[in-house]
Design a protein around this motif. Structure first.
Motif, PDB file in Angstrom:
ATOM      1  N   ARG A  32       1.054  -1.339   0.432  1.00  0.00           N
ATOM      2  CA  ARG A  32       0.158  -0.390  -0.298  1.00  0.00           C
ATOM      3  C   ARG A  32       0.916   1.052  -0.053  1.00  0.00           C
ATOM      4  NH1 ARG A  32      -3.736  -0.400   5.060  1.00  0.00           N
ATOM      5  NH2 ARG A  32      -1.450  -0.674   6.385  1.00  0.00           N
ATOM      6  N   GLU A  33       0.514   2.234  -0.304  1.00  0.00           N
ATOM      7  CA  GLU A  33       1.005   3.456  -0.932  1.00  0.00           C
ATOM      8  C   GLU A  33       0.840   4.532   0.354  1.00  0.00           C
ATOM      9  OE1 GLU A  33       0.617   5.177  -4.833  1.00  0.00           O
ATOM     10  OE2 GLU A  33       1.920   3.310  -5.145  1.00  0.00           O
ATOM     11  N   MET A  34       1.493   4.858   0.974  1.00  0.00           N
ATOM     12  CA  MET A  34       0.735   5.348   2.769  1.00  0.00           C
ATOM     13  C   MET A  34       1.149   6.650   2.293  1.00  0.00           C
ATOM     14  SD  MET A  34      -0.056   2.636   3.694  1.00  0.00           S
ATOM     15  CE  MET A  34       0.000   3.483   5.915  1.00  0.00           C
ATOM     16  N   ALA A  35       1.947   7.763   1.525  1.00  0.00           N
ATOM     17  CA  ALA A  35       2.833   8.804   1.662  1.00  0.00           C
ATOM     18  C   ALA A  35       3.359   9.324   0.376  1.00  0.00           C
ATOM     19  CB  ALA A  35       3.617   9.096   3.263  1.00  0.00           C
ATOM     20  N   PHE A  36       3.715  10.815   0.507  1.00  0.00           N
ATOM     21  CA  PHE A  36       4.559  10.381  -0.241  1.00  0.00           C
ATOM     22  C   PHE A  36       4.333  12.153  -0.919  1.00  0.00           C
ATOM     23  CE2 PHE A  36       4.280  12.494  -5.724  1.00  0.00           C
ATOM     24  CZ  PHE A  36       5.541  11.807  -5.652  1.00  0.00           C
ATOM     25  N   VAL A  37       6.390  12.079  -0.503  1.00  0.00           N
ATOM     26  CA  VAL A  37       6.520  13.389  -0.957  1.00  0.00           C
ATOM     27  C   VAL A  37       7.051  13.859  -1.858  1.00  0.00           C
ATOM     28  CG1 VAL A  37       8.400  15.010   0.853  1.00  0.00           C
ATOM     29  CG2 VAL A  37       7.259  13.754   1.202  1.00  0.00           C
ATOM     30  N   PRO A  38       6.987  14.912  -3.605  1.00  0.00           N
ATOM     31  CA  PRO A  38       7.437  15.395  -4.242  1.00  0.00           C
ATOM     32  C   PRO A  38       8.842  16.179  -3.991  1.00  0.00           C
ATOM     33  CG  PRO A  38       5.600  16.453  -4.104  1.00  0.00           C
ATOM     34  CD  PRO A  38       5.611  15.016  -3.200  1.00  0.00           C
ATOM     35  N   ARG A  39       9.340  16.517  -5.139  1.00  0.00           N
ATOM     36  CA  ARG A  39       9.748  17.347  -5.469  1.00  0.00           C
ATOM     37  C   ARG A  39      10.983  17.863  -4.207  1.00  0.00           C
ATOM     38  NH1 ARG A  39       4.950  19.072  -9.287  1.00  0.00           N
ATOM     39  NH2 ARG A  39       5.677  18.056 -10.571  1.00  0.00           N
ATOM     40  N   ILE A  40      11.442  16.895  -3.443  1.00  0.00           N
ATOM     41  CA  ILE A  40      12.092  17.185  -2.108  1.00  0.00           C
ATOM     42  C   ILE A  40      13.344  18.011  -2.951  1.00  0.00           C
ATOM     43  CG2 ILE A  40      13.684  16.159  -0.329  1.00  0.00           C
ATOM     44  CD1 ILE A  40      11.403  14.263  -0.777  1.00  0.00           C
ATOM     45  N   SER A  41      13.730  17.807  -3.876  1.00  0.00           N
ATOM     46  CA  SER A  41      15.377  18.106  -4.726  1.00  0.00           C
ATOM     47  C   SER A  41      15.628  18.103  -5.606  1.00  0.00           C
ATOM     48  CB  SER A  41      16.463  18.156  -3.073  1.00  0.00           C
ATOM     49  OG  SER A  41      17.461  18.330  -3.862  1.00  0.00           O
ATOM     50  N   GLY A  42      17.160  18.362  -6.406  1.00  0.00           N
ATOM     51  CA  GLY A  42      17.625  18.397  -7.358  1.00  0.00           C
ATOM     52  C   GLY A  42      18.826  17.126  -7.309  1.00  0.00           C
ATOM     53  N   ASP A  43      18.848  17.320  -6.477  1.00  0.00           N
ATOM     54  CA  ASP A  43      19.907  16.142  -5.506  1.00  0.00           C
ATOM     55  C   ASP A  43      19.573  14.817  -5.577  1.00  0.00           C
ATOM     56  OD1 ASP A  43      22.595  15.323  -4.552  1.00  0.00           O
ATOM     57  OD2 ASP A  43      22.999  17.411  -3.213  1.00  0.00           O
ATOM     58  N   ARG A  44      19.809  13.958  -6.124  1.00  0.00           N
ATOM     59  CA  ARG A  44      19.555  12.815  -5.953  1.00  0.00           C
ATOM     60  C   ARG A  44      20.327  11.889  -4.641  1.00  0.00           C
ATOM     61  NH1 ARG A  44      17.161   8.191  -8.586  1.00  0.00           N
ATOM     62  NH2 ARG A  44      18.055   6.491  -8.277  1.00  0.00           N
ATOM     63  N   PRO A  61       5.338   6.361   7.933  1.00  0.00           N
ATOM     64  CA  PRO A  61       5.218   7.269   6.913  1.00  0.00           C
ATOM     65  C   PRO A  61       4.626   8.519   7.047  1.00  0.00           C
ATOM     66  CG  PRO A  61       4.858   5.062   6.085  1.00  0.00           C
ATOM     67  CD  PRO A  61       5.017   4.897   7.199  1.00  0.00           C
ATOM     68  N   LEU A  62       3.953   7.899   8.532  1.00  0.00           N
ATOM     69  CA  LEU A  62       3.601  10.056   8.624  1.00  0.00           C
ATOM     70  C   LEU A  62       3.758  10.624   8.976  1.00  0.00           C
ATOM     71  CD1 LEU A  62       0.595   7.515  12.085  1.00  0.00           C
ATOM     72  CD2 LEU A  62      -0.252   8.838   9.553  1.00  0.00           C
ATOM     73  N   HIS A  63       5.229  10.354   9.396  1.00  0.00           N
ATOM     74  CA  HIS A  63       5.993  11.730   9.641  1.00  0.00           C
ATOM     75  C   HIS A  63       7.645  11.970   8.526  1.00  0.00           C
ATOM     76  CE1 HIS A  63       5.022  10.630  13.260  1.00  0.00           C
ATOM     77  NE2 HIS A  63       5.477   9.309  13.540  1.00  0.00           N
ATOM     78  N   LEU A  64       7.013  10.755   7.479  1.00  0.00           N
ATOM     79  CA  LEU A  64       7.860  11.232   6.232  1.00  0.00           C
ATOM     80  C   LEU A  64       7.681  12.654   6.391  1.00  0.00           C
ATOM     81  CD1 LEU A  64       9.808  10.720   4.074  1.00  0.00           C
ATOM     82  CD2 LEU A  64       7.524  10.104   2.472  1.00  0.00           C
ATOM     83  N   LEU A  65       6.953  13.652   5.851  1.00  0.00           N
ATOM     84  CA  LEU A  65       7.047  15.243   5.472  1.00  0.00           C
ATOM     85  C   LEU A  65       7.825  15.767   6.922  1.00  0.00           C
ATOM     86  CD1 LEU A  65       6.574  17.425   4.197  1.00  0.00           C
ATOM     87  CD2 LEU A  65       4.104  17.628   5.418  1.00  0.00           C
ATOM     88  N   ASP A  66       7.658  15.546   7.935  1.00  0.00           N
ATOM     89  CA  ASP A  66       8.639  15.854   8.481  1.00  0.00           C
ATOM     90  C   ASP A  66      10.181  15.843   9.007  1.00  0.00           C
ATOM     91  OD1 ASP A  66       6.407  16.976  10.257  1.00  0.00           O
ATOM     92  OD2 ASP A  66       5.568  15.442  11.838  1.00  0.00           O
ATOM     93  N   VAL A  67      10.551  14.413   8.835  1.00  0.00           N
ATOM     94  CA  VAL A  67      11.658  13.825   8.261  1.00  0.00           C
ATOM     95  C   VAL A  67      12.447  15.038   7.386  1.00  0.00           C
ATOM     96  CG1 VAL A  67      13.239  11.909   8.176  1.00  0.00           C
ATOM     97  CG2 VAL A  67      11.743  11.889   9.430  1.00  0.00           C
ATOM     98  N   VAL A  68      11.348  15.079   6.255  1.00  0.00           N
ATOM     99  CA  VAL A  68      12.008  15.763   4.840  1.00  0.00           C
ATOM    100  C   VAL A  68      12.047  17.209   5.394  1.00  0.00           C
ATOM    101  CG1 VAL A  68      11.973  16.426   2.379  1.00  0.00           C
ATOM    102  CG2 VAL A  68      11.240  14.176   3.495  1.00  0.00           C
ATOM    103  N   THR A  69      11.395  17.567   5.792  1.00  0.00           N
ATOM    104  CA  THR A  69      11.355  19.617   6.102  1.00  0.00           C
ATOM    105  C   THR A  69      12.330  19.806   7.148  1.00  0.00           C
ATOM    106  OG1 THR A  69       8.850  19.710   6.030  1.00  0.00           O
ATOM    107  CG2 THR A  69      10.139  20.928   7.419  1.00  0.00           C
ATOM    108  N   ASP A  70      13.089  18.917   7.964  1.00  0.00           N
ATOM    109  CA  ASP A  70      13.649  18.949   9.072  1.00  0.00           C
ATOM    110  C   ASP A  70      15.284  18.655   8.286  1.00  0.00           C
ATOM    111  OD1 ASP A  70      12.412  19.618  10.468  1.00  0.00           O
ATOM    112  OD2 ASP A  70      12.631  17.358  12.052  1.00  0.00           O
ATOM    113  N   ALA A  71      15.263  17.839   7.457  1.00  0.00           N
ATOM    114  CA  ALA A  71      16.313  17.624   5.732  1.00  0.00           C
ATOM    115  C   ALA A  71      17.000  18.806   5.391  1.00  0.00           C
ATOM    116  CB  ALA A  71      16.648  16.389   5.201  1.00  0.00           C
ATOM    117  N   LEU A  72      15.893  19.839   5.026  1.00  0.00           N
ATOM    118  CA  LEU A  72      16.179  19.938   4.039  1.00  0.00           C
ATOM    119  C   LEU A  72      17.056  22.040   4.816  1.00  0.00           C
ATOM    120  CD1 LEU A  72      13.023  21.107   2.256  1.00  0.00           C
ATOM    121  CD2 LEU A  72      14.593  19.613   1.454  1.00  0.00           C
ATOM    122  N   PRO A  73      17.787  22.761   4.094  1.00  0.00           N
ATOM    123  CA  PRO A  73      18.654  23.749   4.686  1.00  0.00           C
ATOM    124  C   PRO A  73      18.063  24.890   5.263  1.00  0.00           C
ATOM    125  CG  PRO A  73      19.656  23.012   2.136  1.00  0.00           C
ATOM    126  CD  PRO A  73      17.971  21.996   2.779  1.00  0.00           C
TER     127      PRO A  73
END
Length: 73
Positions: A32-44, A61-73
């Motif tokens: 099952r697809e649970m979460a999707f965060v598109p276009r995080i970065s151009g750096d693979r 997956p409920l926390h994926l967006l939080d982890v991505v947001t925290d990782a962004l500069p």
């Protein structure tokens, strides 16, 4: 078990590729697809590092967006 995949998106107007993360749950042979965060970065490689941390720690997956947001500069 949670798995994560990189999703590549090409924007023809900007002429560049960006990478996002798709979170999936595998249970009893069903996926099952649970979460999707598109276009995080151009750096693979940057997106791959986030993905690997998520898989290693079996992040919900409920926390994926939080982890991505925290990782962004």
């Amino acid at each position: 078990m949670f798995t994560y995949r990189i999703v590549e998106t090409y924007d023809p107007l900007l002429g560049r590729t960006s990478y996002g993360i798709l979170a999936r749950e595998e249970e009893d042979g069903a996926i099952r697809e649970m979460a999707f965060v598109p276009r995080i970065s151009g750096d693979r490689a940057f997106v791959q590092q986030i993905l690997e941390r998520c898989e290693k720690n079996q992040l919900s997956p409920l926390h994926l967006l939080d982890v991505v947001t925290d990782a962004l500069p």
